[in-house]
Design a protein around this motif. Sequence first.
Motif, PDB file in Angstrom:
ATOM      1  N   THR A 285      45.933  -0.162  35.436  1.00 19.51           N
ATOM      2  CA  THR A 285      46.866  -1.051  34.802  1.00 19.51           C
ATOM      3  C   THR A 285      46.096  -1.345  33.176  1.00 19.51           C
ATOM      4  OG1 THR A 285      47.641  -1.909  36.770  1.00 19.51           O
ATOM      5  CG2 THR A 285      47.911  -3.447  34.713  1.00 19.51           C
ATOM      6  N   CYS A 286      44.757  -1.657  33.272  1.00 20.95           N
ATOM      7  CA  CYS A 286      44.250  -2.011  32.252  1.00 20.95           C
ATOM      8  C   CYS A 286      44.199  -0.646  31.172  1.00 20.95           C
ATOM      9  CB  CYS A 286      42.806  -2.509  32.312  1.00 20.95           C
ATOM     10  SG  CYS A 286      42.719  -4.155  33.365  1.00 20.95           S
ATOM     11  N   SER A 287      43.848   0.256  31.909  1.00 22.50           N
ATOM     12  CA  SER A 287      43.843   1.606  30.975  1.00 22.50           C
ATOM     13  C   SER A 287      45.088   2.091  30.608  1.00 22.50           C
ATOM     14  CB  SER A 287      43.415   2.605  31.788  1.00 22.50           C
ATOM     15  OG  SER A 287      43.141   3.939  31.137  1.00 22.50           O
ATOM     16  N   LEU A 288      46.231   1.810  31.330  1.00 22.91           N
ATOM     17  CA  LEU A 288      47.628   2.055  31.085  1.00 22.91           C
ATOM     18  C   LEU A 288      48.014   1.165  29.565  1.00 22.91           C
ATOM     19  CD1 LEU A 288      50.755   2.423  32.938  1.00 22.91           C
ATOM     20  CD2 LEU A 288      50.601   0.586  31.499  1.00 22.91           C
ATOM     21  N   LEU A 289      47.955  -0.287  29.764  1.00 21.60           N
ATOM     22  CA  LEU A 289      48.162  -1.024  28.624  1.00 21.60           C
ATOM     23  C   LEU A 289      47.254  -0.699  27.336  1.00 21.60           C
ATOM     24  CD1 LEU A 289      48.368  -4.524  30.714  1.00 21.60           C
ATOM     25  CD2 LEU A 289      50.273  -2.936  29.844  1.00 21.60           C
ATOM     26  N   LEU A 290      46.034  -0.329  27.668  1.00 23.56           N
ATOM     27  CA  LEU A 290      45.210  -0.259  26.534  1.00 23.56           C
ATOM     28  C   LEU A 290      45.742   0.920  25.568  1.00 23.56           C
ATOM     29  CD1 LEU A 290      42.631  -0.759  24.683  1.00 23.56           C
ATOM     30  CD2 LEU A 290      41.094   0.516  26.161  1.00 23.56           C
ATOM     31  N   TRP A 291      45.701   1.979  26.393  1.00 25.93           N
ATOM     32  CA  TRP A 291      46.242   3.342  25.699  1.00 25.93           C
ATOM     33  C   TRP A 291      47.450   3.180  25.172  1.00 25.93           C
ATOM     34  CZ3 TRP A 291      42.472   6.178  23.736  1.00 25.93           C
ATOM     35  CH2 TRP A 291      41.468   6.152  24.104  1.00 25.93           C
ATOM     36  N   GLY A 292      48.563   2.645  25.968  1.00 27.60           N
ATOM     37  CA  GLY A 292      49.751   2.498  25.456  1.00 27.60           C
ATOM     38  C   GLY A 292      49.673   1.477  24.237  1.00 27.60           C
ATOM     39  N   MET A 293      49.130   0.470  24.087  1.00 29.97           N
ATOM     40  CA  MET A 293      49.011  -0.129  22.911  1.00 29.97           C
ATOM     41  C   MET A 293      48.267   0.563  21.769  1.00 29.97           C
ATOM     42  SD  MET A 293      46.724  -3.485  22.234  1.00 29.97           S
ATOM     43  CE  MET A 293      45.168  -2.538  22.357  1.00 29.97           C
ATOM     44  N   TYR A 294      47.383   1.408  21.959  1.00 28.45           N
ATOM     45  CA  TYR A 294      46.640   2.063  20.960  1.00 28.45           C
ATOM     46  C   TYR A 294      47.622   3.160  20.279  1.00 28.45           C
ATOM     47  CZ  TYR A 294      43.521   5.389  18.787  1.00 28.45           C
ATOM     48  OH  TYR A 294      42.872   6.185  17.819  1.00 28.45           O
ATOM     49  N   PHE A 295      48.315   4.043  21.180  1.00 26.14           N
ATOM     50  CA  PHE A 295      49.118   5.114  20.675  1.00 26.14           C
ATOM     51  C   PHE A 295      50.142   4.381  19.997  1.00 26.14           C
ATOM     52  CE2 PHE A 295      46.367   7.524  23.281  1.00 26.14           C
ATOM     53  CZ  PHE A 295      46.123   8.752  22.300  1.00 26.14           C
ATOM     54  N   GLY A 296      50.926   3.528  20.487  1.00 26.86           N
ATOM     55  CA  GLY A 296      51.954   2.761  20.131  1.00 26.86           C
ATOM     56  C   GLY A 296      51.731   2.291  18.751  1.00 26.86           C
ATOM     57  N   GLU A 297      50.729   1.571  18.751  1.00 31.11           N
ATOM     58  CA  GLU A 297      50.402   1.038  17.273  1.00 31.11           C
ATOM     59  C   GLU A 297      49.999   1.870  16.126  1.00 31.11           C
ATOM     60  OE1 GLU A 297      50.354  -2.347  16.229  1.00 31.11           O
ATOM     61  OE2 GLU A 297      51.355  -2.979  17.792  1.00 31.11           O
ATOM     62  N   MET A 298      49.010   2.858  16.575  1.00 35.10           N
ATOM     63  CA  MET A 298      48.611   3.947  15.605  1.00 35.10           C
ATOM     64  C   MET A 298      50.003   4.670  15.130  1.00 35.10           C
ATOM     65  SD  MET A 298      45.547   3.877  15.076  1.00 35.10           S
ATOM     66  CE  MET A 298      45.210   5.593  14.380  1.00 35.10           C
ATOM     67  N   VAL A 343      56.242   2.084  40.287  1.00 36.98           N
ATOM     68  CA  VAL A 343      56.426   0.613  40.280  1.00 36.98           C
ATOM     69  C   VAL A 343      56.304   0.236  38.799  1.00 36.98           C
ATOM     70  CG1 VAL A 343      55.223  -1.291  40.414  1.00 36.98           C
ATOM     71  CG2 VAL A 343      55.328  -0.096  42.311  1.00 36.98           C
ATOM     72  N   ALA A 344      55.490   1.006  37.599  1.00 33.70           N
ATOM     73  CA  ALA A 344      55.508   0.947  36.460  1.00 33.70           C
ATOM     74  C   ALA A 344      56.773   1.187  35.687  1.00 33.70           C
ATOM     75  CB  ALA A 344      54.533   1.780  35.769  1.00 33.70           C
ATOM     76  N   ILE A 345      57.558   2.406  36.328  1.00 36.28           N
ATOM     77  CA  ILE A 345      58.722   2.646  35.704  1.00 36.28           C
ATOM     78  C   ILE A 345      59.739   1.647  36.000  1.00 36.28           C
ATOM     79  CG2 ILE A 345      60.621   4.422  36.081  1.00 36.28           C
ATOM     80  CD1 ILE A 345      58.474   6.619  36.496  1.00 36.28           C
ATOM     81  N   VAL A 346      59.981   1.131  37.228  1.00 34.32           N
ATOM     82  CA  VAL A 346      60.681  -0.157  37.447  1.00 34.32           C
ATOM     83  C   VAL A 346      60.483  -1.254  36.420  1.00 34.32           C
ATOM     84  CG1 VAL A 346      61.601  -1.592  39.204  1.00 34.32           C
ATOM     85  CG2 VAL A 346      61.163   0.625  39.796  1.00 34.32           C
TER      86      VAL A 346
END
Length: 670
Positions: A285-298, A343-346
């Motif tokens: 979960t931490c890795s998902l949120l971290l890398w999602g934030m990184y690529f989304g922001e970049m 679960v993440a998709i839902v």
Amino acid sequence: MQSKTSLFNRGMWIQSVRNVGWVGALYTLVLLFIVPLQIILRYTGEVNKDGMYTEKLKTLFEVAESLQFLFMFTVPVVLAIFLFRYIQTKSAADYIHSLPISRGVLFWQNVLLGIVSLVLPVIISAIVLFLIKDSVNIEDLYTLKLILHWAIDTIVLNIFVFSGAVFAGMFTGMSILQGAFMYILFILPAALIQFFIMNINFYWYGFATTYYSGQNVQKLVPFVRIIDLLDSGKESYLSLVIYAIVACVLCFIAFIAYRKRSLEIATHAIAFKWLKPIFIYGLTTCSLLLWGMYFGEMKDSFKWLIFGYVFGSLLGYILGHMILAKTWRVFRKWKGYILFVAVAIVIGIGLKVDVFGYSTYLPNQENIQSVYFGEDGYSLTDNSKSHDIEQGDYYKPPYYYSSKNTINFIRVLHKQIIKDHPNISKREIQSGEAREITFAYNLKNGKKVVRQYAVREADYEAFYKRIIETPEYKNHFYYILEPNNKNMRYVKEVQIDAMYKRSEPITIKDSNKIEGLKEAIRKSIQNQTYEDTKSRQQSWSSIDFMDENGQIVDSIPFEKSYKGVEKWLKQEKMFENARIMPEDVSNVVVLKNKDHETLQPSWINNPSILTKRKGALTIKDSKQIDYFLSHTTIQEQGDYIVVFRYKNSSPEVQMFDANMIPTELKEKLK
């Protein structure tokens, strides 16, 4: 069968002292070096001629503060690792636990030894500080009270960090992970909240990222909170009590875990079976949120956000299994990952659809008590305790509009933004084409609603005009207009520094004249229109209100639309020194910007590039020069280029639009 045991085992105590006594001894030497010795080196002997030893210490943490904090967050961790090293090694764990000593005695003896090893160095250093107090060359450089505060703070916080390291050690069978888990334990709550906040920003339109991720999240990190607490010199006894209680709770939970953990768990990454799925899915979960934030922001893209989720979740899941299995051969365990993805998709679909109606919610007019409206979302989480007035750091609280008309105008703008849902890129914000604005409603039921948007003000000029021209908006936006302005009472002097005029600033110390200038500024601001505030004209000068120490309390530009200030300065015979005058200018060169070039830095260094162009017109008439001085702008591009050649300053290049050039000159500039 074990024999009867006592609450204290002398043999084990001596053995433990031999194993970790060097840590306490080394810590004693370190503390003596970075606090008492530093004071001796800095504040004894002859005082330098420049008088560098003049300020008294507000807190002893000012002495080599970086080193003090470094050892506060490392020595207790190292001590905990060495004290409980035996439970992380299989042979040592089997041997120690085969002795006729209960686990309770082993645990609490080690904890006690750890506390003693952390407390004694501080006490010794405190005694030395007291003994050398009268030998320094500054009277009352520090007091006995400061020594006691420093000692108590250091002891409590050392024990807090130590208890966290002990707690982390009971849930792993590897010493290296014990240290890692301790630091993660302190950072994880704030990191998870921050990751979640940054990701929510991609789903809910208007989510106030700045407001929710401000200082409140940072304060959840003990490292940050402790440093802020000690560095400010404003001790909070309640905070110390809370840290002491948390330390006790962590030790008690660690004791329970120690009694229940199996001996065979030594060298394993996780000590309890029920904790393994929590570890794997927590890391995923931490890795998902971290890398999602990184690529989304970049990339500022929702597609890249999804890519970050996929990449991050795969990385976290695989890494988690590798740590547990201590091998890279874990690529067959996909069932758990598929469940996690489902679960993440839902959850993701639920957020994107906005089932709670977050993005479209707008409080009803009758439910609003007051509203904040501005670009500075940070001020909503700021507080007076983080500002030091004595150092010139004045606190300005956020202003909440309570006038019915102003609230209505702000709410109407908010409603239109929700309806339009403007799509603003980061490039537009960085270039200044768009801006971020924050709405914060205080509702009559005690709740608070905060929203943040990026908009182009040009698209909402009609809405902005109604808000900005209200007296209440001006009272808030212009510091000097605020009723009962507490900071203005510190003003003892005013300086007016004119642009491009190489002369000493005008200095006003007469209290009556200062009040007269304030009143002139107030009237000028109250008479300003929205168009005046959006004008790109350059101000005449800056008006700085300063306290008795020369610190600026407030700074107000002398705008060209401030007719009241202009009148007052003329009455006081200060006007000609408060602005650049035609006699300060040698000449003005005007030429048409046929190629629509933007303002070039090279033009300032070598204005002849422009003045020698074909069609350039040189003006020496004082009235025409005054006209151009009165209309100078700060725009980067325009229909005409104007070069001001000052007598006592470097040349200046300005851009003028066609409607700002007199008609008779346009004919000559064809």
